[in-house]
Design a protein around this motif. Structure first.
Motif, short mmCIF file in Angstrom:
data_model
loop_
_atom_site.label_atom_id
_atom_site.label_comp_id
_atom_site.label_asym_id
_atom_site.label_seq_id
_atom_site.Cartn_x
_atom_site.Cartn_y
_atom_site.Cartn_z
N GLY A 1 0.81 -1.22 0.00
CA GLY A 1 0.00 0.00 0.00
C GLY A 1 0.84 1.26 0.00
N TYR A 2 0.50 2.18 0.86
CA TYR A 2 1.12 3.51 0.83
C TYR A 2 2.49 3.56 1.49
CZ TYR A 2 -3.43 4.96 -0.70
OH TYR A 2 -4.58 5.09 -1.40
N ARG A 3 2.78 2.65 2.36
CA ARG A 3 4.10 2.60 3.00
C ARG A 3 4.78 1.31 2.58
NH1 ARG A 3 1.91 4.44 8.79
NH2 ARG A 3 1.43 6.56 8.19
N THR A 4 6.08 1.39 2.44
CA THR A 4 6.79 0.22 1.94
C THR A 4 6.88 -0.90 2.96
OG1 THR A 4 8.99 0.93 2.65
CG2 THR A 4 8.23 1.67 0.46
N GLY A 5 7.03 -0.60 4.23
CA GLY A 5 7.23 -1.63 5.24
C GLY A 5 8.62 -2.24 5.16
N LEU A 6 9.44 -1.73 4.25
CA LEU A 6 10.78 -2.30 4.06
C LEU A 6 11.72 -2.08 5.23
CD1 LEU A 6 11.31 -1.50 0.29
CD2 LEU A 6 10.84 -3.72 1.33
N PRO A 7 11.68 -0.94 5.94
CA PRO A 7 12.62 -0.77 7.05
C PRO A 7 12.50 -1.89 8.10
CG PRO A 7 11.67 1.34 6.50
CD PRO A 7 10.92 0.29 5.70
N ALA A 8 11.31 -2.35 8.36
CA ALA A 8 11.14 -3.43 9.33
C ALA A 8 11.71 -4.75 8.78
CB ALA A 8 9.66 -3.60 9.67
N LEU A 9 11.64 -4.94 7.48
CA LEU A 9 12.13 -6.18 6.88
C LEU A 9 13.64 -6.18 6.68
CD1 LEU A 9 9.33 -6.57 4.22
CD2 LEU A 9 9.69 -8.01 6.22
N VAL B 1 20.33 0.27 1.81
CA VAL B 1 19.71 0.32 0.48
C VAL B 1 18.48 1.21 0.48
CG1 VAL B 1 20.61 -1.90 -0.28
CG2 VAL B 1 18.40 -1.79 0.87
N LEU B 2 18.04 1.66 1.67
CA LEU B 2 16.84 2.49 1.78
C LEU B 2 17.21 3.93 2.06
CD1 LEU B 2 14.68 0.12 4.00
CD2 LEU B 2 14.75 0.26 1.51
N ASP B 3 16.38 4.85 1.54
CA ASP B 3 16.61 6.26 1.83
C ASP B 3 15.97 6.62 3.17
OD1 ASP B 3 13.87 6.67 1.40
OD2 ASP B 3 14.13 7.58 -0.57
N GLU B 4 16.01 7.89 3.52
CA GLU B 4 15.49 8.34 4.81
C GLU B 4 13.98 8.14 4.96
OE1 GLU B 4 15.31 11.50 1.85
OE2 GLU B 4 17.02 10.36 2.59
N ARG B 5 13.28 7.96 3.84
CA ARG B 5 11.82 7.74 3.88
C ARG B 5 11.47 6.25 3.82
NH1 ARG B 5 9.75 11.99 -0.51
NH2 ARG B 5 7.96 10.60 -0.44
N GLY B 6 12.48 5.39 3.81
CA GLY B 6 12.23 3.95 3.77
C GLY B 6 12.00 3.40 2.39
N ARG B 7 12.34 4.19 1.38
CA ARG B 7 12.18 3.74 0.00
C ARG B 7 13.53 3.27 -0.55
NH1 ARG B 7 8.45 8.64 -2.32
NH2 ARG B 7 6.66 8.22 -0.98
N PRO B 8 13.51 2.31 -1.47
CA PRO B 8 14.77 1.83 -2.06
C PRO B 8 15.50 2.95 -2.79
CG PRO B 8 12.94 0.38 -2.62
CD PRO B 8 12.35 1.58 -1.98
N LYS B 9 16.82 2.94 -2.65
CA LYS B 9 17.64 3.93 -3.35
C LYS B 9 17.81 3.58 -4.82
CE LYS B 9 20.35 5.25 0.68
NZ LYS B 9 21.70 5.24 1.27
#
Length: 77
Positions: free
Chosen positions: A6-14, A20-28
């Motif tokens: 959805g609207y948030r990646t949830g990647l920082p928790a994973l 590899v993630l930027d400050e907003r938790g999105r992939p670089k």
């Protein structure tokens, strides 16, 4: 593995604190590019595109398929 979060990646928790993630938790980086420190980790469909979502994902899928084929020593699509 496919994440449809959805609207948030949830990647920082994973990925914990993976750089590899930027400050907003999105992939670089997006597929077919990958961070050299994490071979085999690709992010697909994570950024909005101006040309339209379906067209952009088909294009990304072809690029990623080509990158995977090259890694395995095949000519690719």
């Amino acid at each position: 593995m496919i994440f449809a979060t959805g609207y948030r990646t949830g990647l920082p928790a994973l990925l914990d604190s993976a750089p590899v993630l930027d400050e907003r938790g999105r992939p670089k980086v997006d597929a077919p590019d990958a961070d050299e420190r994490y071979p085999g980790l690709w992010f697909f469909g994570m950024r909005p595109r101006l040309e339209g979502n379906i067209y952009a994902r088909v294009k990304e899928a072809r690029q990623l398929a080509g990158a995977l084929a090259r890694r395995r020593g095949h000519a690719g699509p």
